[in-house]
Design a protein around this motif. Sequence first.
Motif, PDB file in Angstrom:
ATOM      1  N   LEU A 145       0.810  -1.216   0.000  1.00  0.00           N
ATOM      2  CA  LEU A 145       0.000   0.000   0.000  1.00  0.00           C
ATOM      3  C   LEU A 145       0.850   1.275   0.000  1.00  0.00           C
ATOM      4  O   LEU A 145       0.384   2.337  -0.426  1.00  0.00           O
ATOM      5  CB  LEU A 145      -0.931   0.015   1.215  1.00  0.00           C
ATOM      6  N   LYS A 146       2.070   1.159   0.492  1.00  0.00           N
ATOM      7  CA  LYS A 146       2.945   2.336   0.536  1.00  0.00           C
ATOM      8  C   LYS A 146       3.285   2.855  -0.857  1.00  0.00           C
ATOM      9  O   LYS A 146       3.700   4.004  -1.013  1.00  0.00           O
ATOM     10  CB  LYS A 146       4.223   2.007   1.301  1.00  0.00           C
ATOM     11  N   LYS A 147       3.111   2.013  -1.883  1.00  0.00           N
ATOM     12  CA  LYS A 147       3.375   2.441  -3.262  1.00  0.00           C
ATOM     13  C   LYS A 147       2.310   3.427  -3.752  1.00  0.00           C
ATOM     14  O   LYS A 147       2.536   4.179  -4.695  1.00  0.00           O
ATOM     15  CB  LYS A 147       3.441   1.236  -4.188  1.00  0.00           C
ATOM     16  N   ALA A 148       1.133   3.376  -3.125  1.00  0.00           N
ATOM     17  CA  ALA A 148       0.076   4.375  -3.352  1.00  0.00           C
ATOM     18  C   ALA A 148      -0.303   4.575  -4.817  1.00  0.00           C
ATOM     19  O   ALA A 148      -0.403   5.691  -5.314  1.00  0.00           O
ATOM     20  CB  ALA A 148       0.488   5.713  -2.741  1.00  0.00           C
ATOM     21  N   ASN A 149      -0.535   3.486  -5.530  1.00  0.00           N
ATOM     22  CA  ASN A 149      -1.136   3.601  -6.859  1.00  0.00           C
ATOM     23  C   ASN A 149      -2.283   2.594  -6.943  1.00  0.00           C
ATOM     24  O   ASN A 149      -2.408   1.701  -6.107  1.00  0.00           O
ATOM     25  CB  ASN A 149      -0.111   3.368  -7.972  1.00  0.00           C
ATOM     26  N   LYS A 150      -3.113   2.747  -7.965  1.00  0.00           N
ATOM     27  CA  LYS A 150      -4.337   1.947  -8.051  1.00  0.00           C
ATOM     28  C   LYS A 150      -4.051   0.449  -8.076  1.00  0.00           C
ATOM     29  O   LYS A 150      -4.712  -0.336  -7.390  1.00  0.00           O
ATOM     30  CB  LYS A 150      -5.119   2.340  -9.308  1.00  0.00           C
ATOM     31  N   LYS A 151      -3.052   0.049  -8.822  1.00  0.00           N
ATOM     32  CA  LYS A 151      -2.732  -1.375  -8.951  1.00  0.00           C
ATOM     33  C   LYS A 151      -2.276  -1.957  -7.619  1.00  0.00           C
ATOM     34  O   LYS A 151      -2.672  -3.053  -7.233  1.00  0.00           O
ATOM     35  CB  LYS A 151      -1.648  -1.569 -10.007  1.00  0.00           C
ATOM     36  N   SER A 152      -1.437  -1.210  -6.889  1.00  0.00           N
ATOM     37  CA  SER A 152      -0.939  -1.712  -5.609  1.00  0.00           C
ATOM     38  C   SER A 152      -2.057  -1.784  -4.574  1.00  0.00           C
ATOM     39  O   SER A 152      -2.102  -2.704  -3.749  1.00  0.00           O
ATOM     40  CB  SER A 152       0.200  -0.830  -5.087  1.00  0.00           C
ATOM     41  N   ILE A 153      -2.982  -0.828  -4.609  1.00  0.00           N
ATOM     42  CA  ILE A 153      -4.115  -0.840  -3.679  1.00  0.00           C
ATOM     43  C   ILE A 153      -4.981  -2.080  -3.923  1.00  0.00           C
ATOM     44  O   ILE A 153      -5.399  -2.754  -2.982  1.00  0.00           O
ATOM     45  CB  ILE A 153      -4.949   0.449  -3.815  1.00  0.00           C
ATOM     46  N   GLU A 154      -5.254  -2.378  -5.192  1.00  0.00           N
ATOM     47  CA  GLU A 154      -6.060  -3.564  -5.520  1.00  0.00           C
ATOM     48  C   GLU A 154      -5.372  -4.847  -5.060  1.00  0.00           C
ATOM     49  O   GLU A 154      -6.015  -5.753  -4.525  1.00  0.00           O
ATOM     50  CB  GLU A 154      -6.299  -3.607  -7.032  1.00  0.00           C
ATOM     51  N   LYS A 155      -4.032  -4.923  -5.257  1.00  0.00           N
ATOM     52  CA  LYS A 155      -3.277  -6.099  -4.805  1.00  0.00           C
ATOM     53  C   LYS A 155      -3.368  -6.269  -3.298  1.00  0.00           C
ATOM     54  O   LYS A 155      -3.616  -7.363  -2.780  1.00  0.00           O
ATOM     55  CB  LYS A 155      -1.799  -5.951  -5.209  1.00  0.00           C
ATOM     56  N   ALA A 156      -3.145  -5.160  -2.583  1.00  0.00           N
ATOM     57  CA  ALA A 156      -3.151  -5.210  -1.117  1.00  0.00           C
ATOM     58  C   ALA A 156      -4.521  -5.612  -0.573  1.00  0.00           C
ATOM     59  O   ALA A 156      -4.628  -6.437   0.340  1.00  0.00           O
ATOM     60  CB  ALA A 156      -2.729  -3.855  -0.552  1.00  0.00           C
TER      61      ALA A 156
END
Length: 364
Positions: free
Chosen positions: A169-180
Amino acid sequence: MSRISSLEMQLANVKSLLRTMCDAVHAGLQTLVQHFEHPNTNRLIKIVVLDSEIDNLERAIDASILQVFATQQPLGYELRLAYACAKIAHHVERIGDAVESLARQLVNGDVPEQKEIFLEMLLDTKNLFERSYTAMFDGDLSLIQEIHILDDKVDLKQRELNLIAKNILKKANKKSIEKALKIISMSSKLEKIADLCCNWAEQIDFAENGMARRTLRKRKYRLVFIDNIGGMIASLVASFLYKNVKDIVELSVITTQSIKSNNILNFTNLLVDYEITPQIFPIARITTVNWNNCLMLIKLGKFELSEEESDIVPNKTVQIHWPEIMIDPIDIENDPKKFKEFANVLTRRTNQLAQIIARTQEQN
């Protein structure tokens, strides 16, 4: 008018329906395992079909148990068994819902990158299900005696996955949020299944032994005390509480600073007036303490945990702050007056905490 079946036949019918229901859920769990090992979305679609069958079986079990109560008025073991079967059917139906939800998530996306961790968690969860199943239908109650300890393994895996999700989530982009979010959602469902298997085991134990003679070893919750001056104050606080809660919870002591070599036995003469026996708790760091089933973290003194340290503490753990419990162990060891002031504040705090824990135990 058709003849009413005997109590024995009616209960056998209930258990037969329940076994069929459990077999359907177990088939779903096995399919999830196979998908993680060798992905095949065609298999997952069958789980969605199974879920409606499981719901129908739960309704049939409810109707059969209602018939038992209406026509037989069971007592003793038969009453406990009928009641337990109703509860177990509900737990198994919720397991089925979680399995279906996992299947839907996997159908709509790839297996997560953390495949190995998820597979280990899934296999541990399946093991819990199979232990409760065998205890229920084959009568081997030894398989569920340590079931809460086995459930702890699943909890550890969930915390490991949640930490991975936080870092993503620290990456703060849409793809990372969905993964997390996917990691958190899937790990939560597996942890929920494990908990429901433990609830199932408790109902088996209740049916066999009743309330007074239950033999299933229930987990103890844990309280963790933390200070920032080497762990000695945390050890004293835990000693004050130990007598009143030792049968209900386990106590752990940690510190954020270097562990000091002060000996709690030096306080023996000072503690005798309060009828307290000093307890020797291993003093650990926040990164090494066992956080399984940690109910509360009590912070002693005026300090805050770092972001990294806070991430280690499970989300379910209630954090309490006692800022006034802040004093140098050497000061109170050498000054009886200061120790008395410290002990009076501590007695009030620990008595309040013991009452909260006792009320929590009564509600459970």
